[in-house]
Design a protein around this motif. Structure first.
Motif, PDB file in Angstrom:
ATOM      1  N   GLU A  45       0.852  -1.189   0.000  1.00 25.54           N
ATOM      2  CA  GLU A  45       0.000   0.000   0.000  1.00 25.54           C
ATOM      3  C   GLU A  45       0.888   1.239   0.000  1.00 25.54           C
ATOM      4  OE1 GLU A  45      -2.593  -0.115   3.323  1.00 25.54           O
ATOM      5  OE2 GLU A  45      -3.828  -1.770   2.568  1.00 25.54           O
ATOM      6  N   ILE A  46       0.482   2.266  -0.764  1.00 22.82           N
ATOM      7  CA  ILE A  46       1.247   3.519  -0.863  1.00 22.82           C
ATOM      8  C   ILE A  46       0.457   4.622  -0.168  1.00 22.82           C
ATOM      9  CG2 ILE A  46       2.413   5.138  -2.392  1.00 22.82           C
ATOM     10  CD1 ILE A  46       3.520   2.320  -2.498  1.00 22.82           C
ATOM     11  N   LYS A  47       1.114   5.339   0.774  1.00 30.47           N
ATOM     12  CA  LYS A  47       0.461   6.385   1.546  1.00 30.47           C
ATOM     13  C   LYS A  47       1.066   7.748   1.192  1.00 30.47           C
ATOM     14  CE  LYS A  47      -1.800   3.318   4.020  1.00 30.47           C
ATOM     15  NZ  LYS A  47      -3.280   3.161   3.952  1.00 30.47           N
ATOM     16  N   ASP A  48       0.214   8.779   1.364  1.00 30.96           N
ATOM     17  CA  ASP A  48       0.708  10.147   1.141  1.00 30.96           C
ATOM     18  C   ASP A  48       1.700  10.524   2.249  1.00 30.96           C
ATOM     19  OD1 ASP A  48      -0.823  10.623  -1.129  1.00 30.96           O
ATOM     20  OD2 ASP A  48      -2.580  11.192   0.073  1.00 30.96           O
ATOM     21  N   PRO A  49       2.729  11.295   1.891  1.00 30.26           N
ATOM     22  CA  PRO A  49       3.719  11.658   2.906  1.00 30.26           C
ATOM     23  C   PRO A  49       3.167  12.687   3.890  1.00 30.26           C
ATOM     24  CG  PRO A  49       4.226  12.750   0.845  1.00 30.26           C
ATOM     25  CD  PRO A  49       3.083  11.814   0.560  1.00 30.26           C
ATOM     26  N   THR A  50       3.688  12.652   5.085  1.00 31.35           N
ATOM     27  CA  THR A  50       3.366  13.661   6.095  1.00 31.35           C
ATOM     28  C   THR A  50       4.244  14.877   5.851  1.00 31.35           C
ATOM     29  OG1 THR A  50       2.853  11.905   7.669  1.00 31.35           O
ATOM     30  CG2 THR A  50       3.193  14.113   8.566  1.00 31.35           C
ATOM     31  N   MET A  51       3.637  16.072   5.864  1.00 34.63           N
ATOM     32  CA  MET A  51       4.379  17.304   5.594  1.00 34.63           C
ATOM     33  C   MET A  51       4.039  18.358   6.641  1.00 34.63           C
ATOM     34  SD  MET A  51       4.122  17.684   1.430  1.00 34.63           S
ATOM     35  CE  MET A  51       2.330  17.680   1.452  1.00 34.63           C
ATOM     36  N   HIS A  97      -1.319  15.306   6.243  1.00 33.50           N
ATOM     37  CA  HIS A  97      -0.941  13.897   6.335  1.00 33.50           C
ATOM     38  C   HIS A  97      -1.970  13.036   5.621  1.00 33.50           C
ATOM     39  CE1 HIS A  97      -4.064  13.079   9.410  1.00 33.50           C
ATOM     40  NE2 HIS A  97      -3.828  14.332   9.781  1.00 33.50           N
ATOM     41  N   ASP A  98      -1.607  11.765   5.422  1.00 34.61           N
ATOM     42  CA  ASP A  98      -2.516  10.794   4.815  1.00 34.61           C
ATOM     43  C   ASP A  98      -3.690  10.563   5.755  1.00 34.61           C
ATOM     44  OD1 ASP A  98      -3.523   7.934   4.222  1.00 34.61           O
ATOM     45  OD2 ASP A  98      -2.251   8.380   2.497  1.00 34.61           O
ATOM     46  N   SER A  99      -4.876  10.509   5.174  1.00 35.17           N
ATOM     47  CA  SER A  99      -6.085  10.409   6.008  1.00 35.17           C
ATOM     48  C   SER A  99      -6.154   9.100   6.776  1.00 35.17           C
ATOM     49  CB  SER A  99      -7.333  10.570   5.127  1.00 35.17           C
ATOM     50  OG  SER A  99      -7.364   9.565   4.119  1.00 35.17           O
ATOM     51  N   THR A 100      -5.438   8.062   6.324  1.00 37.12           N
ATOM     52  CA  THR A 100      -5.496   6.762   7.011  1.00 37.12           C
ATOM     53  C   THR A 100      -4.443   6.631   8.100  1.00 37.12           C
ATOM     54  OG1 THR A 100      -4.016   5.730   5.403  1.00 37.12           O
ATOM     55  CG2 THR A 100      -6.373   5.694   4.904  1.00 37.12           C
ATOM     56  N   THR A 131       4.177   9.319  12.310  1.00 29.86           N
ATOM     57  CA  THR A 131       3.124   8.342  12.011  1.00 29.86           C
ATOM     58  C   THR A 131       3.785   6.970  12.082  1.00 29.86           C
ATOM     59  OG1 THR A 131       3.492   8.283   9.610  1.00 29.86           O
ATOM     60  CG2 THR A 131       2.045  10.019  10.462  1.00 29.86           C
ATOM     61  N   THR A 132       3.007   5.939  11.818  1.00 33.38           N
ATOM     62  CA  THR A 132       3.590   4.593  11.844  1.00 33.38           C
ATOM     63  C   THR A 132       4.552   4.370  10.689  1.00 33.38           C
ATOM     64  OG1 THR A 132       1.635   3.819  10.640  1.00 33.38           O
ATOM     65  CG2 THR A 132       1.618   3.589  13.050  1.00 33.38           C
ATOM     66  N   LEU A 133       4.528   5.263   9.674  1.00 33.67           N
ATOM     67  CA  LEU A 133       5.367   5.042   8.494  1.00 33.67           C
ATOM     68  C   LEU A 133       6.442   6.096   8.302  1.00 33.67           C
ATOM     69  CD1 LEU A 133       2.707   3.942   5.844  1.00 33.67           C
ATOM     70  CD2 LEU A 133       4.111   2.512   7.335  1.00 33.67           C
ATOM     71  N   ASP A 134       6.222   7.296   8.756  1.00 34.30           N
ATOM     72  CA  ASP A 134       7.225   8.327   8.495  1.00 34.30           C
ATOM     73  C   ASP A 134       7.274   9.312   9.659  1.00 34.30           C
ATOM     74  OD1 ASP A 134       4.824   9.600   8.074  1.00 34.30           O
ATOM     75  OD2 ASP A 134       5.423  10.626   6.226  1.00 34.30           O
ATOM     76  N   SER A 135       8.260  10.139   9.573  1.00 33.29           N
ATOM     77  CA  SER A 135       8.471  11.150  10.607  1.00 33.29           C
ATOM     78  C   SER A 135       9.093  12.370   9.947  1.00 33.29           C
ATOM     79  CB  SER A 135       9.380  10.614  11.715  1.00 33.29           C
ATOM     80  OG  SER A 135       9.663  11.616  12.663  1.00 33.29           O
ATOM     81  N   VAL A 136       8.569  13.543  10.264  1.00 28.03           N
ATOM     82  CA  VAL A 136       9.145  14.785   9.765  1.00 28.03           C
ATOM     83  C   VAL A 136       9.321  15.720  10.958  1.00 28.03           C
ATOM     84  CG1 VAL A 136       8.229  14.617   7.417  1.00 28.03           C
ATOM     85  CG2 VAL A 136       6.842  15.667   9.210  1.00 28.03           C
ATOM     86  N   SER A 137      10.245  16.631  10.789  1.00 31.67           N
ATOM     87  CA  SER A 137      10.501  17.571  11.877  1.00 31.67           C
ATOM     88  C   SER A 137      10.940  18.902  11.302  1.00 31.67           C
ATOM     89  CB  SER A 137      11.561  17.028  12.842  1.00 31.67           C
ATOM     90  OG  SER A 137      12.810  16.914  12.185  1.00 31.67           O
TER      91      SER A 137
END
Length: 1116
Positions: free
Chosen positions: A536-542, A566-569, A615-621
């Motif tokens: 599954e491909i998710k939108d990135p968190t920004m 962020h991705d709605s899911t 999120t469970t998939l990415d992290s931004v700072s």
């Protein structure tokens, strides 16, 4: 075929192989697979090679191993089989090779000293441990000895020997007294590496009877104590007394006084020595010297530099310590001991040897039948180590032959292996300083493919990031891996994918269209297997609004924003950090949904604030810096140096600038002698300067303070400096602002600004006041006064110039000669009036006056100017007099003419001129009469319009308030105005000047007219006045309306009509709600009153004004 050891191409031991593959994917090992596959033994844990044990506790010799099937264990002792079943004190732990020797129940540790080796064996081979040397720890007692007291002369050197008992391991040595306090050590007194206590020179305070050497044995946790050593230091005086008491008068006696001695090395002895150290150990070199004064030690390396970052000096630089030594550290090291009398040196030749160390240790091989491989064993050392091979613990030369094996020095080459080729090989690298032993197995397996990645595993990946789909596999021979997308998809190929040798499929930049099901297929000659995974491909968190850099003043409020998308899911969590740590537990920090607010900011809030979105998939700072600024802290440590009579140097240490650079320092001073408690500005310097030379005045008790200034404001003043009283001196300066001005015609008042207290330069401040008449050959007249700033000279001529000077003096002398000032004695009123006064009339409101100047001698003072007095006598048009108001114009300086503005036209004026000085005005000139010509008149005083009729209006007016001449006529202009405010044709009438009213006839009825009215003289027309008026409707209608409107019955009728209309409206409203209609409008139109219809002219231009006139003019 040859397999490399890296993940993409190698086949290592099954366990290591699986660990490398699976741990890289961070999933657990497949325990079922491990249970099914055979593996030779591997030693996993063993005791150290040199194993010193506590003789009071059980001896545990570790040996742990793994393999499939689980290995069995056996031991050798001193090279022969150790049968543990025959020794009741020795047991082996279950499922382990670890030996436990029971010492606590009667066993003797010394009986079990020796060299032990463990062997772990199964059907696939045998692994062996290192040779483990077992030795019990020893902490023997000090041998008894008789210690004689040490009698030492002051200044001599001394060595107190410790000579601890030989223990295993060697003890730790330290010196203490009877009170168990460590003896102080210094450059003069210190402990050597051998434990002895060295005195470079003894002093009387070294005398004591409790120098005690202690040895601590860590293994047995015991401390042994040597007998106390006594030291008696004799000073020269006491030694001379002792010698004198024991020798006859004829003997030569007398100890020499304490003499200084050049350095002599106490250890090491001689000029050279050698030292051998092993690679990786710590090199310790020592030099301790005797001498008086106490020598200082310095170390150098001949022909090179001491290694940076690995060199340390200990024991007051008497010990050179180099950690982690290597062969490059070999060489000659020189220690130099030096004092004021000379130096001595010692050279230590250091050789670094090396026990064997690995270059390439052999690594396990997992091979398929028929494959090739190699075991490589490479080691280095000094001297070069020898390499020997063993197979299953037996020297390879006498081990069973294997046709697939060939030994070539440090390499074993395997060709076309079979399952019977499985074995454990040992490589031994040894030289005189030690050995290395490594086990490496060769495991030959024939296995169909197995996929270790769980079926239908779901992978979630952020768009535009790599997607790694696992296909962890095992098989022997190594399976081939293929990937498919979808159930019936074709094999994946091309640059869009990366296929890793460990089976992983990588999509370097995953996009939405890469989502779906992927199938991994593994096959070799023994079988095939496949597995499906899902992507599954998710939108990135920004972070779409990042926190920004902030500068805030102390005690302010600041907010950082962190708005995300962020991705709605995915469920994001937002965390704030300060300086990469949690936010302080402080209620001032308020964390909102998308911001962080800090209330009442303090200095400790300064730092970097980071917003982290996980999120469970990415992290931004995103981070931002908060800089808290404030006024600087006050400077401190003010110091006065370089004190001179007229200057001093002031220095200080700046306080904290509080994140806003200091721009300048302000220096203030207090004069405790003249103005205690009052601080004055002295100077200021740039913020980069912390010292300044200050100019001083004599006879001032100075204190200074410094104020720091930055962009935020000024700091609090520093603490005052020490006081500095300068010496007295004669004044440096004279009073300022000296003036000579007479207050009366016969005096001269001399004034000056007195010197301030610190300007006096000393006690007894006075002033010498001097004066003499200018341009007259007179001597100076002087007087000395004190505590005043004024002196009056009486009996002077009127307004005569004087030369004046004021000089300061005190008890130490006079100030420099002062400069002279020109003053004047007092003024008197001028004596003469200006003559030849002439007036030139320019126009009706402006005239120019001329006069001749008066002689300066008659002014009798400072000429300030001339005053012109002028007033209106009468108006020529009215011949009437009025109250006279005189006007005054002043013309400064020596002016001889001036303009008289604002005159009234057609009037008679008088004027005179007077000269003015500082005392006042002189006599007036004779009055001069002049007349102004005619001008245009002002507007008529009023315009009234009365008696409106159908076609006429009566106009009445008043003559102008200011005719400004002889009126010749009036001009009347008028024009009609229609209902749209448009103007009709303009009519002009000329009226004689003696008229004051006019009846205009033949006007249109009910029409508004606008009138313009002004007066004229022979010069021209004056300003006009305007009015508006309206003619009325016909007289009959007007009278009827007046009569009816005043009748009571008419008022009652109107009330009845209003009531009837109200009733009709109510009925109409009710019927309309029921759906009916009532044509009120039609009925009203049919019964309209003809008398109230608008009356219009044929052209209809001004008709509505007649109705307006009728209504507005009707009487009520």
């Amino acid at each position: 075929m040859v397999r490399k050891m890296s993940i993409p191409t190698s086949k290592t031991s099954l366990l290591l192989f699986l660990c490398q593959i699976i741990s890289a994917l961070d999933v657990p090992l497949d325990s079922k697979l491990l249970e099914e596959l055979s593996q030779p033994p591997t030693i996993t844990q063993q005791s150290p090679k040199d194993y010193i044990v506590d003789p009071r506790e059980n001896i545990v010799i570790q040996c742990e191993a793994k393999g499939k099937p689980p290995p069995s264990f056996s031991w050798t002792r001193n090279g022969t089989h150790f049968d543990i079943d025959k020794d009741a004190q020795v047991t082996m732990k279950p499922n382990s090779g670890t030996l436990v020797i029971n010492i606590m129940n009667g066993g003797k540790a010394e009986a079990y000293e020796g060299v032990y080796q463990c062997t772990a064996r199964n059907e696939r081979g045998a692994a062996i441990s290192n040779n483990i040397v077992i030795r019990p720890s020893r902490s023997p007692l000090w041998t008894k000895e008789k210690l004689e007291p040490n009698h030492v002369r002051e200044g001599d050197s001394l060595v107190l020997h410790c000579r601890p008992p030989v223990g295993l391991p060697p003890p730790i040595i330290f010196w203490m007294d009877n009170a168990f306090q460590r003896l102080p050590q210094s450059e003069r007194v210190s402990q050597g590496l051998n434990g002895d206590l060295y005195f470079s020179n003894v002093q009387p305070e070294d005398t004591r009877e409790d120098y005690i050497c202690y040895a601590r044995f860590n293994h047995t946790q015991t401390i042994q104590q040597k007998q106390p050593i006594s030291v008696k230091v004799f000073s020269m005086d006491s030694l001379n007394d002792t010698i004198a008491a024991n020798l006859s008068d004829t003997d030569i006696y007398g100890a020499k006084p304490v003499t200084e001695r050049q350095p002599v090395l106490l250890t090491p002895t001689g000029s050279t020595s050698t030292k051998v150290e092993l690679r990786g150990n710590v090199l310790l070199l020592e030099c301790i010297a005797a001498g008086l004064p106490t020598p200082v030690i310095r170390w150098i390396k001949e022909g090179g530099e001491l290694p940076a970052n690995r060199t340390f000096f200990e024991n007051f630089k008497k010990t050179l310590k180099i950690i982690d030594v290597s062969e490059a550290d070999s060489g000659n090291y020189k220690c130099i001991a030096r004092n004021t009398l000379g130096s001595v040196h010692h050279v230590i030749s250091v050789t670094v040897k090396a026990a064997p160390y690995w270059i390439t240790a052999p690594r396990n091989l997992v091979l398929s039948p028929g494959e090739d491989g190699t075991l490589i064993c490479r080691a280095n050392g000094n001297p070069k180590p020898s390499i020997s091979w063993l197979a299953n613990g037996v020297p390879i030369a006498i081990a069973p032959e294997d046709p697939s094996r060939k030994v070539d020095g440090d390499t074993i080459i395997f060709s076309h292996v079979q399952e019977r080729s499985s074995a454990v090989y040992q490589c031994n690298a040894s030289n005189e300083y030690g050995y290395l032993l490594a086990n490496a197995f060769v495991n030959v397996l024939a296995e169909p493919p197995r996929i270790l990645t769980p079926a239908n595993k779901l992978y979630q990946v952020i768009a535009d990031r790599p997607a790694l789909l696992d296909c962890a596999y095992f098989g022997s021979p190594k399976p081939e891996i293929e990937w498919f997308k979808g159930v019936k998809g074709s094999i994946l190929r091309g640059n869009e994918y990366v296929f890793h040798d460990n089976g992983t499929l990588e999509i370097p930049v995953a996009q939405k269209n890469n989502a779906g099901t992927y199938t991994c297929v593994a096959r070799n000659e023994l079988g095939k297997i496949q597995n499906e995974v899902h992507l599954e491909i998710k939108d990135p968190t920004m972070i779409i609004k990042q926190p920004e850099y902030k500068v805030i003043q102390r005690y302010g409020q600041v907010s950082f924003e962190c708005i995300i998308k962020h991705d709605s899911t995915l469920l994001p969590t937002v965390t704030w950090l300060k300086d990469n740590d949690e936010l302080p537990d402080d209620e001032r920090f308020l964390v909102g949904k998308d911001n962080l607010t800090i209330m009442n900011v303090t200095d400790k809030d300064d730092g970097t604030y980071t917003c982290i979105v996980n999120t469970t998939l990415d992290s931004v700072s995103a981070s931002a810096v908060l800089t808290v600024v404030a006024r600087p802290n006050p400077p401190f440590d003010l110091e006065l140096t370089g004190q001179l009579e007229r200057s001093v140097d002031l220095s200080w240490i700046p306080g904290d600038e509080n994140n806003s650079p200091i721009t300048n320092f302000v220096i203030e001073y207090e004069d405790a002698l003249h103005e205690p408690g009052v601080w004055h500005y002295q100077t200021e310097v740039p913020g980069t300067q912390t010292t300044v030379q200050l100019k001083l005045s004599p006879y001032v008790n100075y204190s200074f303070r410094v104020i720091a200034v930055n962009r935020i404001g000024r700091s609090q003043p520093s603490e005052p400096s020490e006081q500095y009283l300068t010496k007295s001196a004669s004044p440096d300066e004279n009073p300022a602002n000296v003036q000579g001005i007479g207050s009366e015609p016969d005096n001269l008042v001399i004034t000056w600004e007195p010197l301030k207290g610190f300007q006096s330069n000393g006690p007894g401040l006075q002033y010498k006041v001097s004066w003499r008449q200018k341009d007259v050959d007179d001597e100076w007249t002087s007087v000395i006064v004190a505590n005043v700033s004024k002196y009056i000279v009486s009996g002077t001529p009127t307004f005569v110039p004087y030369e004046v000077k004021v000089q300061a003096l005190n008890d130490l002398g006079y100030a420099p000669e002062p400069s002279e000032v020109i003053g004047h004695s007092g003024e008197d009123l001028p004596m003469v009036a200006p003559g030849n006064v002439q007036v030139h009339v320019i126009n009706s409101t402006l005239a120019k006056v001329h006069w001749d100047p008066v002689p300066l001698k008659t002014v009798r003072g400072h000429l300030q100017g001339y005053k012109v007095y002028y007033w209106k006598v009468q108006s020529l048009s009215r011949r009437s007099r009025r109250h006279v108001e005189k006007n005054i114009l002043t013309f400064r300086g020596n002016k001889t003419f001036g303009m008289l503005p604002g005159l009234e036209p057609y009037s008679s004026y008088k004027l005179n001129v007077r000269v003015v000085n500082g005392k006042g005005e002189g006599p007036a000139s004779s009055d001069k009469v002049f007349k102004t010509p005619e001008g245009v008149p002002s507007s008529p005083s009023f315009l009234k319009i009365t008696n409106p009729t159908l076609d006429s209006l009566t106009l009445e007016w008043g003559s102008p308030t200011h005719p400004n001449g002889v009126l010749t006529s009036y001009t009347l202009k008028f024009q009609p105005i229609n209902n749209t405010h448009e103007l009709g044709p303009l009519v002009e009438i000329r009226i004689p000047a003696n008229e004051s009213s006019l009846i205009l006839k033949n006007l249109n009825y009910s029409t508004r007219y606008k009138f313009y009215f002004n007066a004229q003289t022979s010069v021209g027309s004056g300003s006009q006045i305007t009015e508006e008026a309206v003619t009325i409707m016909d007289e009959a209608m007007a009278s009827r309306q007046v009569d009816i409107a005043t009748q009571g019955w008419f008022i009652g009728l109107m009330c009845a009509v209003a009531l009837l209309i109200l009733i009709l409206l109510i009925v109409c409203f009710i019927r309309r709600n029921k759906g009916g209609k009532y044509p009120v409008k039609e009925k009203e139109d049919a019964h309209a009153d003809p008398e109230i219809q608008p009356m219009k002219e044929d052209d209809g231009t001004f008709g509505e004004y007649r109705l307006f006139s009728f209504v507005s003019s009707a009487p009520f």
